[in-house]
Design an enzyme around this catalytic site. Structure first.
Site, PDB file in Angstrom:
ATOM      1  CG  HIS A 491      -1.938   1.090   1.198  1.00  0.00           C
ATOM      2  ND1 HIS A 491      -2.598   1.502   2.332  1.00  0.00           N
ATOM      3  CD2 HIS A 491      -2.397   1.890   0.208  1.00  0.00           C
ATOM      4  CE1 HIS A 491      -3.423   2.490   2.033  1.00  0.00           C
ATOM      5  NE2 HIS A 491      -3.313   2.750   0.752  1.00  0.00           N
ATOM      6  CG  HIS A 496       0.171   6.191  -0.749  1.00  0.00           C
ATOM      7  ND1 HIS A 496      -0.571   7.316  -0.467  1.00  0.00           N
ATOM      8  CD2 HIS A 496      -0.686   5.141  -0.664  1.00  0.00           C
ATOM      9  CE1 HIS A 496      -1.820   6.965  -0.219  1.00  0.00           C
ATOM     10  NE2 HIS A 496      -1.916   5.652  -0.331  1.00  0.00           N
ATOM     11  CG  HIS A 682      -4.238   3.423  -4.172  1.00  0.00           C
ATOM     12  ND1 HIS A 682      -5.456   4.032  -3.959  1.00  0.00           N
ATOM     13  CD2 HIS A 682      -3.532   3.600  -3.018  1.00  0.00           C
ATOM     14  CE1 HIS A 682      -5.478   4.550  -2.747  1.00  0.00           C
ATOM     15  NE2 HIS A 682      -4.327   4.304  -2.154  1.00  0.00           N
ATOM     16  CG  ASN A 686      -7.107   2.703   0.001  1.00  0.00           C
ATOM     17  OD1 ASN A 686      -6.378   3.028   0.939  1.00  0.00           O
ATOM     18  ND2 ASN A 686      -8.284   3.280  -0.199  1.00  0.00           N
ATOM     19  CB  ILE A 831      -8.027   8.768   0.533  1.00  0.00           C
ATOM     20  CG1 ILE A 831      -8.159   8.915   2.045  1.00  0.00           C
ATOM     21  CG2 ILE A 831      -8.793   7.568   0.016  1.00  0.00           C
ATOM     22  CD1 ILE A 831      -9.512   9.331   2.508  1.00  0.00           C
TER      23      ILE A 831
END
Length: 831
Positions: A491, A496, A682, A686, A831
């Site tokens: 993650h 990110h 993602h 997520n 997010i």
């Protein structure tokens, strides 16, 4: 493109335009995050937005008069220096009260420009803000331009008082140009704008600035506050290599000159901060207030109500069914916050209650089965780690290996309050397509030293008696490791962190009129913002991750160790599947690979999405680049790629696997891979966090004691009360409350989320019809894929689609509604 235009515009004719903007008080949530209470932060934000939306048109008159000035710049007529001629200054004239295309919070203004014969065709404009307050400029539209019709200028940028800028703010029309094709009068403007965005690499950055620059991860610790909060610098060294993050220029700490001091606010290039009305504005600051205020209050309240530990599985289920009763003062502080309103009963019982996680909505005990344990390795929260055991020729054995990266840290971790094993899990592919775990190896360090090798014990499936309880614990140790690897590697690191250097390099070297900038821009939305927030409250020293996950204070440095093996080209889904041995090359298969686990939900669905992304990118790139030579000759693209490799991912600059960026195929594959990482990958890792991990028994994040050994008191306790021993082993109650509060926020979609196949700027992002039509086909293809995935979930032969928990795999459905939906692929890591 502009030939024959001169002379078509009559001398003294005025060009009519429409300026769309958003006022600061509509959007200004980022400013409301100073050291206030959680209620003050979120309540204040709601009050500001509600008040702004309800304000009358009269407040817009502040923009009229001589407050905001624009000057058009010619794309076809140059002055003596060779730069496009600049028109006369003009000001906003009047508010347009009815414009059907306006978005939420937007306001429109009339404007007229004097534009003489010799000025040619407008291709850019300057804007000056003479007010003290900034505003968000959405667009300028020129109407009835002779021989051109409508010209669109998409802006989407904050504009501050003109005195704060060394050069006037400039915006270009939506025409798309490779550097060599840029109209000569605009070339210098294009080059100058990129120089401004790069900055000079010195000084502390200021809020209004738009400068993109790189730095290492040296702001995770806080050694000036306490020595235990010191953390090593990640990046710029061979011990802990790391992708670069955005530079802020804050002063070094007094204790360690290599570390950067921390502050509540973290600089972002201004347009990377949330500049739109979306529920994630609320969610992000709920996240911040939760970490600083709400969670500490909840944890301090537990001893007051005698609920410091879970004693039974029913106690855990009470988090969603009966709730946790809290003191009145805690409730009064939490209840005004929108997210937490959903967690409270309305029958006066004053209990904190979380939404029921999807994993137990149908069957409360299915998570305990071996089939569900194995299914989640290919359809769960971390579905891209399992590998084939290559030593076995029939490709029936697979392994989930969490041993080598963890083992060197076991001695350090086990000296804390947590107790860890390095784990390997072997699984057998059965004839019905499901996986069956056949053995789990738990390893811990040899007391004589790591040179003597690990002490390992192998456990095999057993359902009955104390051995059955031992097996459940063995699976829990595996999941704890998998949870840590998921959060810190799958993650954080692999989505990110690795994307942020691309965001920076793109803005430093690819002009806004460059086709690749326009292709990638939607996939960068809010990424630097959420990453900066993560460095402040999630991945920082003693932040949420360190406090609630097994790796603790070693979390980020362990992810740096894993980054040593990161290869960009292997992040493309087909290459990832081939590397892990779960697929083989097969030219007759739709995507060039054949899955060895035919019913592999993540891989099967992901290949559909990957194929659609790559087809869209191929069509787009082929439109702008007619040959491989055009790739080599693109000066901006080459500068972007060189800096991305040598600086953005500079610790790996000498790796031989980097594409050379000399061909269209290399550009297509790289852009497709980046879009896949930022969107579908993602989404897959997520938005299942709460549906799977919201039930802590299914996805524990900590192990607090070792496996009971025969003859010990712990072994006897396990025989008498297996639930209590299990609960004493995994994540405790206070850490569980933290986990649930945070992942419930992170698993939600925003109200104005932009999903794969969508763009927030409609058809105005380029003036070229062919790419717009290709993008529409991409969107339609994704709709077709979603229907195909729904049909797969209705196929009863595919047992891994639902599993014992009766939980269909929907994470790669492209579309979603707002909220906690367990589906949807946003364009970006927002997010």
């Amino acid at each position: 493109m502009f030939s024959g235009v001169t002379g078509l515009i009559n001398r003294g004719q005025k060009l009519k335009g429409t300026v769309v903007l958003m006022r600061k008080n509509v959007l200004d949530i980022n400013e409301l995050t100073s050291a206030q209470s959680a209620t003050g932060i979120i309540g204040g934000a709601i009050g500001v937005i509600g008040g702004a939306i309800g304000t009358t048109v009269d407040t817009l008159t502040a923009f009229l008069g001589r407050s905001v000035a624009l000057k058009l710049i010619s794309a076809t007529s140059a002055d003596a220096s060779g730069k496009g001629k600049v028109g006369k200054q003009t000001f906003l004239e009047g508010v347009i009260t009815s414009l059907p295309t306006l978005g939420a919070g937007q306001s429109a203004f009339d404007i007229h420009f004097e534009w003489d014969t010799d000025m040619g065709v407008p291709g850019a404009f300057y804007i000056e803000n003479f007010m003290q307050v900034e505003f968000y400029l959405v667009s300028l539209t020129l109407e009835d331009v002779p021989n051109q019709g409508t010209i669109q200028f998409p802006c989407n940028s904050w504009v501050y008082n003109s005195k704060l800028y060394k050069s006037d703010r400039i915006f270009f029309s939506n025409k798309t140009y490779l550097p060599g094709d840029m109209p000569a009068p605009l070339k210098k403007y294009r080059e100058d704008e990129l120089v401004i965005l790069r900055g000079d690499g010195t000084g502390e950055r200021k809020e209004h600035e738009r400068i993109y620059d790189y730095d290492v991860y040296n702001d995770l610790g806080n050694p000036d506050s306490n020595a235990r909060l010191a953390r090593p610098v990640l990046g710029g060294n061979t011990t802990f290599p790391y992708p670069r993050r955005g530079r802020t220029g804050r002063k070094p700490t007094k204790t360690d000159p290599k570390s950067e001091s921390r502050s509540d606010s973290v600089y972002l290039p201004r347009d990377e901060a949330f500049g739109h009305l979306k529920s994630s504005d609320f969610l992000v600051y709920i996240l911040k207030s939760a970490s600083q205020n709400v969670i500490p209050q909840l944890q301090s309240a537990l001893p007051l109500v005698g609920q410091t530990e879970f004693n039974t599985f029913e106690d855990v289920r009470d988090l969603y069914e009966g709730g946790i009763k809290l003191p009145t003062n805690i409730l009064s502080d939490l209840s005004p916050i929108p997210l937490f309103k959903e967690l409270f009963r309305t029958d006066g019982e004053q209990a904190l209650k979380f939404p029921v996680p999807k994993i137990i909505q149908v069957d409360k005990s299915a998570w305990m089965t071996d089939e569900e344990f194995a299914r989640e390795m290919i359809a769960g929260l971390n579905p891209h780690v399992i590998k084939v055991l290559k030593a076995i020729s029939n490709n029936k054995l697979f392994i989930l290996d969490h041993h080598d990266p963890l083992f060197p840290y076991l001695s350090k971790i086990n000296k804390t309050t947590t107790k860890a094993y390095a784990t390997r899990t072997v699984l057998f592919l059965q004839n019905d397509g499901t996986l069956k775990p056949v053995a789990i190896e738990l390893s811990k360090p040899n007391p004589q030293g790591d040179n003597y090798g690990p002490i390992s014990t192998v456990y095999t499936p057993t359902k009955q008696g104390v051995d059955g309880s031992i097996w459940q614990l063995a699976k829990a140790y595996v999941v704890v490791n998998d949870s840590c690897f998921h959060q810190l590697v799958s993650h954080w690191l692999n989505t990110h962190a690795v994307v942020e250097p691309f965001v920076i390099a793109t803005n430093r070297h690819l002009s806004v009129v460059h086709p690749i900038h326009k292709l990638l821009l939607p996939h960068y939305r809010d990424t630097m913002n959420i990453n900066a927030l993560a460095r402040n409250v999630l991945v920082n020293a003693e932040g949420i991750i360190e406090s609630t996950f097994l790796w603790g204070g070693y979390s980020l440095e362990m992810s740096a160790v894993v980054y040593k093996d990161w290869v960009l080209t292997e992040q493309a889904l087909p290459n990832d599947l081939l590397k892990r041995g779960v697929a083989v090359e097969d030219s007759s298969s739709p995507h060039g690979v054949r899955l060895l686990i035919e019913d592999y939900p993540y891989a099967a669905d992901g290949l559909e999405i990957w194929g659609a992304i790559k087809s869209w990118v191929e069509e787009y790139v082929s439109f702008y680049y007619k040959s491989d030579a055009a790739i080599v000759q693109d000066s901006e693209l080459q500068a972007f790629w060189k800096e991305l490799v040598e600086v953005g991912h500079g610790d790996k600059k000498n790796e031989s696997w980097w594409p050379r960026m000399q061909t269209r195929a290399e550009l297509v594959q790289t852009c497709s891979t980046l879009i896949w990482i930022a969107s579908a990958l993602h989404a897959a890792v997520n938005f299942g966090q709460y549906p799977y991990g919201g039930y802590i028994l299914n996805r524990p994040t900590l192990s607090r004691q070792f496996m009971p050994e025969k003859g010990s008191k712990e072994y006897d306790d396990l025989a008498k009360n297996p639930e209590k021993v299990f609960l004493n082993t995994i994540t405790g109650k206070k850490e569980t409350l933290t986990d649930l509060t945070i992942i419930e926020v992170l698993s939600r979609h925003a109200s104005d989320e932009q999903y794969l196949g969508q763009r927030g700027d409609g058809d105005n992002w380029t003036a070229d019809t062919a790419p717009i039509e290709a993008f529409k086909r991409f969107g339609k293809k994704l709709v077709e894929i979603e229907q195909k995935l729904i049909q797969r979930n209705n196929d009863e032969r595919l047992r891994n689609r639902y599993g014992p928990a009766q939980m269909p795999y929907t994470l790669l459905y492209p579309s979603s509604e707002e909220g906690l939906t367990f589906r949807g692929i946003p364009n970006s890591i927002s997010i």
